[in-house]
Design a protein around this motif. Structure first.
Motif, PDB file in Angstrom:
ATOM      1  N   ASN A  99     -26.584 -68.903  12.461  1.00 61.85           N
ATOM      2  CA  ASN A  99     -26.591 -68.596  13.885  1.00 61.85           C
ATOM      3  C   ASN A  99     -26.470 -67.093  14.126  1.00 61.85           C
ATOM      4  OD1 ASN A  99     -25.271 -71.529  13.684  1.00 61.85           O
ATOM      5  ND2 ASN A  99     -26.285 -71.318  15.676  1.00 61.85           N
ATOM      6  N   PHE A 100     -27.296 -66.597  15.059  1.00 59.52           N
ATOM      7  CA  PHE A 100     -27.288 -65.175  15.393  1.00 59.52           C
ATOM      8  C   PHE A 100     -27.500 -64.996  16.895  1.00 59.52           C
ATOM      9  CE2 PHE A 100     -28.520 -65.295  10.963  1.00 59.52           C
ATOM     10  CZ  PHE A 100     -27.849 -64.199  10.411  1.00 59.52           C
ATOM     11  N   PRO A 101     -26.889 -63.974  17.477  1.00 63.76           N
ATOM     12  CA  PRO A 101     -27.112 -63.701  18.905  1.00 63.76           C
ATOM     13  C   PRO A 101     -28.468 -63.070  19.188  1.00 63.76           C
ATOM     14  CG  PRO A 101     -25.618 -62.074  17.967  1.00 63.76           C
ATOM     15  CD  PRO A 101     -25.833 -63.119  16.908  1.00 63.76           C
ATOM     16  N   SER A 102     -29.038 -62.383  18.207  1.00 67.51           N
ATOM     17  CA  SER A 102     -30.347 -61.738  18.376  1.00 67.51           C
ATOM     18  C   SER A 102     -31.180 -61.927  17.114  1.00 67.51           C
ATOM     19  CB  SER A 102     -30.196 -60.244  18.660  1.00 67.51           C
ATOM     20  OG  SER A 102     -29.589 -60.020  19.906  1.00 67.51           O
ATOM     21  N   VAL A 103     -32.487 -62.071  17.313  1.00 70.66           N
ATOM     22  CA  VAL A 103     -33.399 -62.283  16.189  1.00 70.66           C
ATOM     23  C   VAL A 103     -34.656 -61.436  16.393  1.00 70.66           C
ATOM     24  CG1 VAL A 103     -34.865 -63.948  14.976  1.00 70.66           C
ATOM     25  CG2 VAL A 103     -32.586 -64.627  15.748  1.00 70.66           C
ATOM     26  N   VAL A 104     -35.140 -60.854  15.303  1.00 68.04           N
ATOM     27  CA  VAL A 104     -36.415 -60.132  15.302  1.00 68.04           C
ATOM     28  C   VAL A 104     -37.389 -60.912  14.420  1.00 68.04           C
ATOM     29  CG1 VAL A 104     -37.646 -58.023  14.686  1.00 68.04           C
ATOM     30  CG2 VAL A 104     -35.321 -57.882  15.611  1.00 68.04           C
ATOM     31  N   ILE A 105     -38.516 -61.298  14.989  1.00 67.83           N
ATOM     32  CA  ILE A 105     -39.554 -62.012  14.238  1.00 67.83           C
ATOM     33  C   ILE A 105     -40.565 -60.996  13.731  1.00 67.83           C
ATOM     34  CG2 ILE A 105     -41.388 -63.747  14.340  1.00 67.83           C
ATOM     35  CD1 ILE A 105     -39.841 -64.993  16.713  1.00 67.83           C
ATOM     36  N   GLN A 257     -39.502 -56.959  23.093  1.00 69.09           N
ATOM     37  CA  GLN A 257     -38.773 -58.189  23.376  1.00 69.09           C
ATOM     38  C   GLN A 257     -39.773 -59.249  23.826  1.00 69.09           C
ATOM     39  OE1 GLN A 257     -34.534 -59.218  25.129  1.00 69.09           O
ATOM     40  NE2 GLN A 257     -35.857 -58.512  26.772  1.00 69.09           N
ATOM     41  N   THR A 258     -39.559 -60.473  23.395  1.00 67.98           N
ATOM     42  CA  THR A 258     -40.416 -61.585  23.800  1.00 67.98           C
ATOM     43  C   THR A 258     -40.009 -62.038  25.198  1.00 67.98           C
ATOM     44  OG1 THR A 258     -38.972 -63.368  22.994  1.00 67.98           O
ATOM     45  CG2 THR A 258     -40.415 -62.299  21.371  1.00 67.98           C
ATOM     46  N   THR A 259     -40.571 -63.139  25.637  1.00 71.44           N
ATOM     47  CA  THR A 259     -40.226 -63.689  26.943  1.00 71.44           C
ATOM     48  C   THR A 259     -38.892 -64.426  26.915  1.00 71.44           C
ATOM     49  OG1 THR A 259     -41.717 -65.518  26.339  1.00 71.44           O
ATOM     50  CG2 THR A 259     -42.564 -63.861  27.866  1.00 71.44           C
ATOM     51  N   VAL A 260     -38.206 -64.383  25.788  1.00 70.26           N
ATOM     52  CA  VAL A 260     -36.870 -64.969  25.658  1.00 70.26           C
ATOM     53  C   VAL A 260     -35.876 -63.852  25.370  1.00 70.26           C
ATOM     54  CG1 VAL A 260     -35.410 -66.546  24.322  1.00 70.26           C
ATOM     55  CG2 VAL A 260     -37.788 -67.168  24.835  1.00 70.26           C
ATOM     56  N   LYS A 261     -34.848 -63.734  26.187  1.00 68.55           N
ATOM     57  CA  LYS A 261     -33.869 -62.665  26.006  1.00 68.55           C
ATOM     58  C   LYS A 261     -33.191 -62.762  24.647  1.00 68.55           C
ATOM     59  CE  LYS A 261     -29.887 -60.427  28.184  1.00 68.55           C
ATOM     60  NZ  LYS A 261     -28.913 -60.454  29.308  1.00 68.55           N
ATOM     61  N   GLY A 262     -33.100 -61.632  23.969  1.00 70.32           N
ATOM     62  CA  GLY A 262     -32.464 -61.587  22.662  1.00 70.32           C
ATOM     63  C   GLY A 262     -33.393 -61.862  21.503  1.00 70.32           C
ATOM     64  N   LEU A 263     -34.624 -62.257  21.819  1.00 69.13           N
ATOM     65  CA  LEU A 263     -35.606 -62.562  20.777  1.00 69.13           C
ATOM     66  C   LEU A 263     -36.705 -61.498  20.804  1.00 69.13           C
ATOM     67  CD1 LEU A 263     -36.556 -64.524  18.566  1.00 69.13           C
ATOM     68  CD2 LEU A 263     -37.831 -65.757  20.337  1.00 69.13           C
ATOM     69  N   TYR A 264     -36.863 -60.808  19.694  1.00 69.28           N
ATOM     70  CA  TYR A 264     -37.823 -59.709  19.584  1.00 69.28           C
ATOM     71  C   TYR A 264     -38.877 -60.045  18.541  1.00 69.28           C
ATOM     72  CZ  TYR A 264     -34.316 -57.117  22.213  1.00 69.28           C
ATOM     73  OH  TYR A 264     -33.436 -56.715  23.186  1.00 69.28           O
ATOM     74  N   ALA A 265     -39.991 -59.335  18.586  1.00 74.85           N
ATOM     75  CA  ALA A 265     -41.042 -59.517  17.585  1.00 74.85           C
ATOM     76  C   ALA A 265     -41.678 -58.170  17.302  1.00 74.85           C
ATOM     77  CB  ALA A 265     -42.087 -60.517  18.073  1.00 74.85           C
ATOM     78  N   ALA A 266     -42.144 -57.993  16.063  1.00 70.36           N
ATOM     79  CA  ALA A 266     -42.693 -56.700  15.655  1.00 70.36           C
ATOM     80  C   ALA A 266     -43.813 -56.879  14.644  1.00 70.36           C
ATOM     81  CB  ALA A 266     -41.585 -55.826  15.049  1.00 70.36           C
ATOM     82  N   GLY A 267     -44.787 -55.975  14.711  1.00 75.77           N
ATOM     83  CA  GLY A 267     -45.845 -55.967  13.715  1.00 75.77           C
ATOM     84  C   GLY A 267     -47.026 -56.861  14.056  1.00 75.77           C
TER      85      GLY A 267
END
Length: 298
Positions: A99-105, A257-267
């Motif tokens: 479990n994590f409060p923030s995630v980068v995909i 940041q994606t359309t979900v708070k705390g969820l990011y994506a890169a690349g």
């Protein structure tokens, strides 16, 4: 301390890790295979700032070493799903749950396939010239594709193989002009335009291909088939309906940041218009920085 998970160990994920770690976050990176991603399989990179030319493995290795020196934690497990869990996220792998409060995909893309290569993968069919090219030293091979990826694969193989056919689906290459000019200057390279691989021939290993070109089937004897027809974003593990996508790519804002708070994506997994190493690193820098800043209300 802010805890951040990064899914994917390519240059986007490693850049996100570096920036998050330098912001004081505790970072755990999930990667089933080795760090570096597809970049680690590229023979030479000539469009990354500060390098006239650099081996992909070296660039990826240096990035990984930098992140590890800053305290990066790595988990060598396959991520099966990413789900919302209260105000945070749950990552399910083949060995446990986290479990994590923030995630980068930062999972990048997976190679597209011809659809006719089942049974031949590893027996003559490959998706990576720098990985498998040496198995075909002094042998004839065919590269399938007409983009920059295909041109790079063919150029690399031209220094190893006796003959390199390039089955270009379009009427001409759709690759970087410098790449194409260099490739066409190779005496052992033969492009075939408007060409489609109709069949792969061989009993236990590849011995040839049937190529449809100029309204007829042409039989070509080759020992290797290198497929370079693009890729699709790896997002099948994301089980969050609110994540917006565009043609399969994750939609992100100016902060990645994606359309979900705390969820990011890169690349390359994002809907960014340019798929390059330098832009993947830039995405990672933003995602890592803003994922860390989120806990500070920025």
């Amino acid at each position: 301390m802010k805890k951040i998970a990064i899914i994917g160990g390519g240059v986007a994920g490693l850049s996100a890790a570096v920036y998050a770690l330098r912001s004081g976050a505790e970072v755990t990176l999930f990667e089933q295979f080795g760090l570096g991603g597809l970049v680690a399989t590229i023979d030479k990179i000539e469009n990354y700032p500060s390098y006239v030319s650099v081996e992909g493995y070296k660039l990826a290795s240096d990035m990984a070493s930098q992140a590890k020196a800053l305290g990066l934690k790595t988990v060598r497990q396959k991520v099966l799903s990413l789900e919302k869990d209260g105000l945070g996220f749950k990552i399910v792998t083949d060995k446990g749950e986290y479990n994590f409060p923030s995630v980068v995909i930062a999972t990048g893309t997976a190679h597209n396939k011809l659809g006719i290569e089942d049974g031949y993968v590893g027996k003559g069919v490959s998706y990576c010239a720098t990985c498998d090219g040496m198995f075909y030293r002094d042998c004839p091979v065919v590269v399938v594709g007409g983009g920059s990826q295909a041109a790079r694969e063919a150029l690399y193989l031209s220094d190893i193989c006796s003959k390199v056919y390039v089955a270009v689906p379009q009427s001409s290459f759709v690759a970087e002009e410098m790449l194409v000019d260099t490739l066409l200057g190779k005496k052992n390279v033969e492009p075939m335009y408007g060409a489609t691989v109709a069949e792969i021939v061989g009993e236990n290993v590849v011995t040839g291909v049937k190529i449809f070109t100029n309204n007829r089937i042409k039989d070509i004897a080759v020992n290797g088939v290198f497929v370079a027809i693009g890729a699709i974003p790896v997002t099948d593990f994301i089980h969050i309906d609110e994540v917006e996508k565009d043609r399969g790519y994750i939609v992100v804002d100016s902060r990645c940041q994606t359309t979900v708070k705390g969820l990011y994506a890169a690349g390359d997994v994002t809907n960014g218009p340019l798929k390059q190493i330098v832009t993947a690193c830039a995405d990672g820098a933003k995602a890592g920085s803003f994922a860390s800043a989120l806990s500070k209300g920025l």
